[in-house]
Structure formats: C-alpha cells, structure tokens
Design a protein around this motif. Structure first.
Motif, short mmCIF file in Angstrom:
data_model
loop_
_atom_site.label_atom_id
_atom_site.label_comp_id
_atom_site.label_asym_id
_atom_site.label_seq_id
_atom_site.Cartn_x
_atom_site.Cartn_y
_atom_site.Cartn_z
N ALA A 84 2.47 10.52 1.48
CA ALA A 84 1.96 11.88 1.71
C ALA A 84 3.16 12.80 1.89
O ALA A 84 3.73 12.87 2.98
N ASN A 85 3.54 13.48 0.80
CA ASN A 85 4.74 14.33 0.84
C ASN A 85 4.41 15.81 0.71
O ASN A 85 5.26 16.60 0.30
N PHE B 53 0.82 -1.22 0.00
CA PHE B 53 0.00 0.00 0.00
C PHE B 53 0.85 1.27 0.00
O PHE B 53 0.29 2.37 0.05
N LEU B 54 2.16 1.13 -0.04
CA LEU B 54 3.04 2.29 0.06
C LEU B 54 2.78 3.32 -1.04
O LEU B 54 2.71 4.52 -0.75
N PRO B 55 2.65 2.92 -2.34
CA PRO B 55 2.41 3.95 -3.36
C PRO B 55 1.13 4.74 -3.12
O PRO B 55 1.05 5.92 -3.51
N GLN B 56 0.12 4.13 -2.49
CA GLN B 56 -1.14 4.81 -2.27
C GLN B 56 -1.12 5.70 -1.03
O GLN B 56 -1.89 6.64 -0.92
N ASN C 147 14.32 16.32 -4.69
CA ASN C 147 15.45 16.25 -3.76
C ASN C 147 15.37 15.01 -2.88
O ASN C 147 16.40 14.38 -2.58
N THR C 148 14.15 14.66 -2.49
CA THR C 148 13.98 13.47 -1.66
C THR C 148 14.39 12.22 -2.41
O THR C 148 15.08 11.34 -1.88
N GLU C 149 13.98 12.10 -3.67
CA GLU C 149 14.33 10.92 -4.46
C GLU C 149 15.83 10.83 -4.69
O GLU C 149 16.38 9.73 -4.82
N VAL D 233 5.13 9.41 5.31
CA VAL D 233 5.86 10.63 4.95
C VAL D 233 7.34 10.28 4.84
O VAL D 233 7.85 9.41 5.57
N VAL D 234 8.02 10.96 3.95
CA VAL D 234 9.39 10.58 3.64
C VAL D 234 10.34 10.86 4.80
O VAL D 234 11.42 10.27 4.88
#
Length: 335
Positions: A64-65, A58-61, A260-262, A322-323
C-alpha cells in the motif's frame, strides 16, 4: 515453615535489590537451561521465524504505497471535510460531469501543446496538429470510460467543442479570460490580447477526465497507466513539428513516488551491510575473554529473525505493507 524474612531482603526506598534478585535468579535458571539443552532454543526460533516468514508470499498483494494514505492522518479534518462535500455535492461522471464539482483532482490525463517557432496555437497549421493529437487520445476505450456530459464525453478544451467550423478561432473573435460565459484562463496560455480580445496564444491545454464512480474506476486507472506507457510512441508516430507536447496524469505523482522508492531500496542492502559490519567489528577485542564477536553475530541474526517473524505475521494478518517501514531493520540494528 520459613523463618522471618531477612530485613536486607525487604523492599524499601533504600533497598531495591528485592526486584533485581528475583530477576537475577530467573535469568540464571534460564541460562542454565539453555546451557544444559541448547538445541531447542536454536531450532525452535529458526522454525518459528521460517513459518512466520512465509507471510512474505502475500507481499505483492498487501503493498500500500498510496501517498495520501501514508502521509495524511486517517481521521484528519481534511478528509472529513472532503467527505462532507462529496455527500452534499456528489459528482455524476456518467451523465452530468462537472470538473468544479469534483471533491478531488479526479482521474484525468492532461496534455499541454506549445506552439514552436513563435507561432500561435490558433494558427491553422498548428490547430490541425492539435486536432490530430486530440483524435489520438480519444481511442475507443477512452470513449467507454470518459466522464460524460449531455450524453457525450466531456470536452478536453472548450475551444474544441465549438459548433460549426472545426477550424481555429479567428484572431480577435475570442474574449479573454471569459468568452461567452466560458472561462478560458485554464484553456489557453501565453495569451496576447488587445482590448480583451485574443490575438494569439502560445499554449493550449487538453484535459481528458475519466469516470471514477462505479466499476469503471479501476478500468480508468488501467487506461491511465496504458496512456503513460503508450503516449511517447504515439507522439513520435504523429510527428508533430509545429507543437511541443508535454503530458501528465492524476497517477503521475504516485508513479514518481514509487519510482523513487524502487531506486532507493537497492541502497538499503549497502546500508545494512555497513551497519552489520560495524556492529560486529565494534565488538572485536584482542583479548579472547573480552572478545564478543560471536555475541554480535548472534545479535544480528536475532534482529533478522525478529524482522522476518514480525513482518511475516503482519502480512498473514492482512496488515498493509507500506514502504516506509522498510527502514525498520536498520533502526533495529542501530539499537
């Protein structure tokens, strides 16, 4: 019947062994049980972590970033005041749009056209290229999603909505910063004036607002994403030699944050490898009795299972991911 309790076993300010002794017996019994039958204590945690770890599907869904949601308090006064303004000055994007009434920056795409070679954006040749640029942005999908005023799309620049001759304003015909009750301070840049009249301007700003009310809000977001992807190729096809165009949208800040996070997340693997290596090597001893390498390895595996289980459980429960919590494994290993 048991005899009277030994005074040495009674709790007092000087004797705290009464707390340690039961715990010691408890863990001694647990250790004896693990030593006598170890496989359940190995297989059950692995199976439990594997089952809970399935929540990562369920991570892609659940990602929340959103910058505002992550870095501002949920019940903060700024949000409460914005809701107060929204209740008393509700925007109407479909009929009577007004940018000053927006409680937020809105959904928009903005372009800044700067005249090259020291010319002015009010020159006829440059103005014609500005018109071409405006026509390229106003595709059929934008016409359906644009914020409307008086039955038509809100003008991206007050000078483009002038009635009559579509050509540029004549030098000296415009007042600055206010012309006929219209503020031009945000429409023109690098302005040269004479007695409050515009002689030339180096830059012109175009702002295309889209609807945020109703079901069109998500369509507007998708249009902005397509705009950021397609505008470089469209500008190349236009071959605008007299103006230099820069662009940004209300999504640009969010996309830069996610980019930047990626770019940082791949470096986490290097950090985890170094941390795990240090944790294991620091337990290495020459003496076989004092050597705790296998204990360190089990500690690392235990931390990994804890992270997989807890994150998977939260995803199963619908908690947004959240990342910023991606550094939790590093903090756990650091303990």
């Amino acid at each position: 019947m048991s005899g009277p309790r030994d005074p040495a076993e009674r709790c007092s300010c000087r004797n705290t062994d009464c707390v340690e002794r039961p715990l010691r017996r408890l863990f001694r019994g647990l250790a004896s049980g693990v030593a006598a039958c170890p496989w359940p204590f190995v297989l059950v945690p692995l199976l439990l972590s594997g089952g809970l770890g399935a929540g990562f599907v369920f991570l892609p869904q659940r990602q929340a970033n959103d910058i505002e949601e992550q870095f501002t308090p949920t019940g903060g006064p700024a949000k409460a005041e914005r809701d107060f303004v929204r209740r008393h000055f509700p925007p109407n994007d479909s009929e009577r749009f007004s940018a000053p009434r927006l409680p937020t920056e809105g959904a928009y795409a903005a372009l800044i056209a700067v005249a090259t070679n020291g010319t002015s954006v009010l020159d006829a040749a440059v103005w014609e290229q500005v018109r071409r640029l405006d026509g390229t942005v106003r595709d059929p999908e934008y016409e359906l999603l644009c914020a409307r005023s008086s039955g038509s799309c809100a003008s991206p620049n007050p000078l483009l909505s002038r009635r009559g001759d579509p050509g540029p304003p004549a030098p000296g015909s415009l007042g600055f910063p206010v012309n006929d009750g219209v503020f031009l301070g945000t429409a023109l840049g690098g302005v040269e004036t004479d007695n409050g009249r515009v002689l030339s301007a180096r830059a012109l700003k175009l702002v295309y607002y889209l609807r945020e009310d109703g079901p069109e809000a998500e369509d507007s977001r998708q249009w902005l994403q397509s705009f950021l992807q397609d505008i470089p190729s469209k500008l190349a096809d236009l071959r605008l030699g007299s103006i230099q165009v820069t662009y940004f949208t209300s999504l640009s800040r969010q996309q830069e944050f996610e980019g930047n996070t990626e770019s940082v997340i791949p470096l986490f693997s290097v950090t985890y490898f170094l941390t795990i290596t240090f944790a294991i090597v620091s337990c290495l001893r020459v003496s076989c009795i004092r050597n705790n390498v296998w204990l360190a390895c089990c500690g690392v595996v235990s931390a990994g299972l804890a992270v997989v289980s807890s994150f998977g459980l939260m995803l199963f429960c619908g908690v947004p991911f959240v990342v910023t919590v991606a550094n939790a494994p590093f903090l756990i290993l650091g303990k």
